[in-house]
Design a protein around this motif. Structure first.
Motif, PDB file in Angstrom:
ATOM      1  N   VAL A  11       0.842  -1.199   0.000  1.00  0.00           N
ATOM      2  CA  VAL A  11       0.000   0.000   0.000  1.00  0.00           C
ATOM      3  C   VAL A  11       0.881   1.254   0.000  1.00  0.00           C
ATOM      4  N   VAL A  12       1.931   1.237   0.797  1.00  0.00           N
ATOM      5  CA  VAL A  12       2.855   2.376   0.858  1.00  0.00           C
ATOM      6  C   VAL A  12       3.529   2.581  -0.506  1.00  0.00           C
ATOM      7  N   THR A  13       3.957   1.497  -1.138  1.00  0.00           N
ATOM      8  CA  THR A  13       4.618   1.579  -2.447  1.00  0.00           C
ATOM      9  C   THR A  13       3.656   2.083  -3.515  1.00  0.00           C
ATOM     10  N   MET A  14       2.438   1.556  -3.515  1.00  0.00           N
ATOM     11  CA  MET A  14       1.447   2.005  -4.494  1.00  0.00           C
ATOM     12  C   MET A  14       1.069   3.463  -4.254  1.00  0.00           C
ATOM     13  N   SER A  15       1.023   3.888  -3.001  1.00  0.00           N
ATOM     14  CA  SER A  15       0.730   5.292  -2.688  1.00  0.00           C
ATOM     15  C   SER A  15       1.807   6.198  -3.264  1.00  0.00           C
ATOM     16  N   ALA A  16       3.064   5.781  -3.113  1.00  0.00           N
ATOM     17  CA  ALA A  16       4.173   6.566  -3.663  1.00  0.00           C
ATOM     18  C   ALA A  16       4.083   6.622  -5.185  1.00  0.00           C
ATOM     19  N   ALA A  17       3.771   5.499  -5.812  1.00  0.00           N
ATOM     20  CA  ALA A  17       3.633   5.478  -7.271  1.00  0.00           C
ATOM     21  C   ALA A  17       2.478   6.381  -7.704  1.00  0.00           C
ATOM     22  N   ALA A  18       1.395   6.372  -6.942  1.00  0.00           N
ATOM     23  CA  ALA A  18       0.226   7.192  -7.277  1.00  0.00           C
ATOM     24  C   ALA A  18       0.524   8.681  -7.170  1.00  0.00           C
ATOM     25  N   ARG A  19       1.431   9.057  -6.284  1.00  0.00           N
ATOM     26  CA  ARG A  19       1.780  10.476  -6.147  1.00  0.00           C
ATOM     27  C   ARG A  19       2.503  11.009  -7.380  1.00  0.00           C
ATOM     28  N   HIS A  20       2.913  10.137  -8.247  1.00  0.00           N
ATOM     29  CA  HIS A  20       3.543  10.557  -9.501  1.00  0.00           C
ATOM     30  C   HIS A  20       2.489  10.763 -10.579  1.00  0.00           C
ATOM     31  N   CYS A  21       1.273  11.024 -10.158  1.00  0.00           N
ATOM     32  CA  CYS A  21       0.140  11.361 -11.030  1.00  0.00           C
ATOM     33  C   CYS A  21      -0.280  10.222 -11.948  1.00  0.00           C
ATOM     34  N   GLY A  22       0.136   9.019 -11.660  1.00  0.00           N
ATOM     35  CA  GLY A  22      -0.304   7.879 -12.445  1.00  0.00           C
ATOM     36  C   GLY A  22       0.358   7.759 -13.796  1.00  0.00           C
ATOM     37  N   SER A  23       0.579   8.867 -14.496  1.00  0.00           N
ATOM     38  CA  SER A  23       1.150   8.777 -15.837  1.00  0.00           C
ATOM     39  C   SER A  23       2.666   8.934 -15.840  1.00  0.00           C
ATOM     40  N   ALA A  24       3.225   9.595 -14.853  1.00  0.00           N
ATOM     41  CA  ALA A  24       4.678   9.746 -14.778  1.00  0.00           C
ATOM     42  C   ALA A  24       5.298   8.400 -14.412  1.00  0.00           C
ATOM     43  N   ARG A  25       6.456   8.144 -14.937  1.00  0.00           N
ATOM     44  CA  ARG A  25       7.128   6.879 -14.665  1.00  0.00           C
ATOM     45  C   ARG A  25       8.167   7.075 -13.579  1.00  0.00           C
ATOM     46  N   VAL A  26       8.311   6.048 -12.760  1.00  0.00           N
ATOM     47  CA  VAL A  26       9.207   6.086 -11.621  1.00  0.00           C
ATOM     48  C   VAL A  26       9.919   4.730 -11.537  1.00  0.00           C
ATOM     49  N   SER A  27      11.116   4.705 -10.984  1.00  0.00           N
ATOM     50  CA  SER A  27      11.856   3.443 -10.861  1.00  0.00           C
ATOM     51  C   SER A  27      11.630   2.813  -9.498  1.00  0.00           C
ATOM     52  N   SER A  28      11.963   1.541  -9.391  1.00  0.00           N
ATOM     53  CA  SER A  28      11.887   0.842  -8.099  1.00  0.00           C
ATOM     54  C   SER A  28      12.801   1.508  -7.082  1.00  0.00           C
ATOM     55  N   VAL A  29      13.969   1.928  -7.535  1.00  0.00           N
ATOM     56  CA  VAL A  29      14.925   2.594  -6.644  1.00  0.00           C
ATOM     57  C   VAL A  29      14.337   3.903  -6.122  1.00  0.00           C
ATOM     58  N   GLN A  30      13.704   4.647  -7.000  1.00  0.00           N
ATOM     59  CA  GLN A  30      13.078   5.903  -6.602  1.00  0.00           C
ATOM     60  C   GLN A  30      11.944   5.655  -5.605  1.00  0.00           C
ATOM     61  N   LEU A  31      11.143   4.625  -5.846  1.00  0.00           N
ATOM     62  CA  LEU A  31      10.072   4.281  -4.904  1.00  0.00           C
ATOM     63  C   LEU A  31      10.649   3.880  -3.549  1.00  0.00           C
ATOM     64  N   ALA A  32      11.752   3.153  -3.570  1.00  0.00           N
ATOM     65  CA  ALA A  32      12.403   2.749  -2.316  1.00  0.00           C
ATOM     66  C   ALA A  32      12.901   3.972  -1.559  1.00  0.00           C
ATOM     67  N   GLU A  33      13.499   4.917  -2.274  1.00  0.00           N
ATOM     68  CA  GLU A  33      13.986   6.136  -1.629  1.00  0.00           C
ATOM     69  C   GLU A  33      12.838   6.936  -1.030  1.00  0.00           C
ATOM     70  N   GLU A  34      11.748   7.048  -1.771  1.00  0.00           N
ATOM     71  CA  GLU A  34      10.603   7.836  -1.310  1.00  0.00           C
ATOM     72  C   GLU A  34       9.894   7.202  -0.116  1.00  0.00           C
ATOM     73  N   THR A  35       9.881   5.886  -0.059  1.00  0.00           N
ATOM     74  CA  THR A  35       9.149   5.188   1.006  1.00  0.00           C
ATOM     75  C   THR A  35      10.015   4.811   2.193  1.00  0.00           C
ATOM     76  N   GLY A  36      11.326   4.741   1.985  1.00  0.00           N
ATOM     77  CA  GLY A  36      12.218   4.293   3.044  1.00  0.00           C
ATOM     78  C   GLY A  36      12.294   2.779   3.144  1.00  0.00           C
ATOM     79  N   LEU A  37      11.708   2.081   2.182  1.00  0.00           N
ATOM     80  CA  LEU A  37      11.759   0.618   2.160  1.00  0.00           C
ATOM     81  C   LEU A  37      13.030   0.158   1.449  1.00  0.00           C
TER      82      LEU A  37
END
Length: 141
Positions: A11-37
């Motif tokens: 849920v935390v990871t999907m929330s971070a991905a959703a904050r990129h407006c759905g259409s913007a692309r993000v990497s797994s590394v970027q999601l990890a940095e944003e979430t602290g996972l």
């Protein structure tokens, strides 16, 4: 009942991905940095969420991850089931499970299906979009 850590992290990871407006692309590394996972945890979750059709991976120079559909069309139930499988508070409602000594005489067993459906319905009624305005580190289930 508590969700597993992996379901919570999904849920935390999907929330971070959703904050990129759905259409913007993000990497797994970027999601990890944003979430602290940890990166390996996010990579595992991305694989599970992609297999469930919740994330889409685009290859190439402008590639990355994005939501497969709008955040409002993805429920918390969708995310939990992508990681945990069908929502069930007890295993006895699964067909073919024969691991309970009370199975033949249990008066509660016929009612667990309704309870499980109510739990799934409650989670299905909460869209991912509800989590978007909150920083990932502040999201708790």
């Amino acid at each position: 009942m508590r969700l597993s850590s992996m379901a919570d992290y999904a849920v935390v990871t999907m929330s971070a991905a959703a904050r990129h407006c759905g259409s913007a692309r993000v990497s797994s590394v970027q999601l990890a940095e944003e979430t602290g996972l940890p990166v390996p945890t996010v990579q595992k979750l991305v694989s599970m969420l992609s297999s469930a059709g919740l994330l889409r991976s685009v290859r190439g120079a402008h590639g990355g991850l994005q939501l497969a559909r709008p955040a409002a069309a993805i429920s918390i139930a969708d995310i939990v089931e992508a990681v945990e499988g069908p929502i069930a508070l007890t295993a006895c409602v699964d067909h073919g499970k024969q691991d309970c000594a009370l199975e033949c005489s249990c008066s509660a067993r016929p009612h667990w299906g309704a309870v499980n459906e109510a739990m799934r319905g409650a989670l299905a009624g909460v869209p991912l979009s509800r989590f978007v305005g909150v920083p990932a580190k502040d999201v708790a289930l």
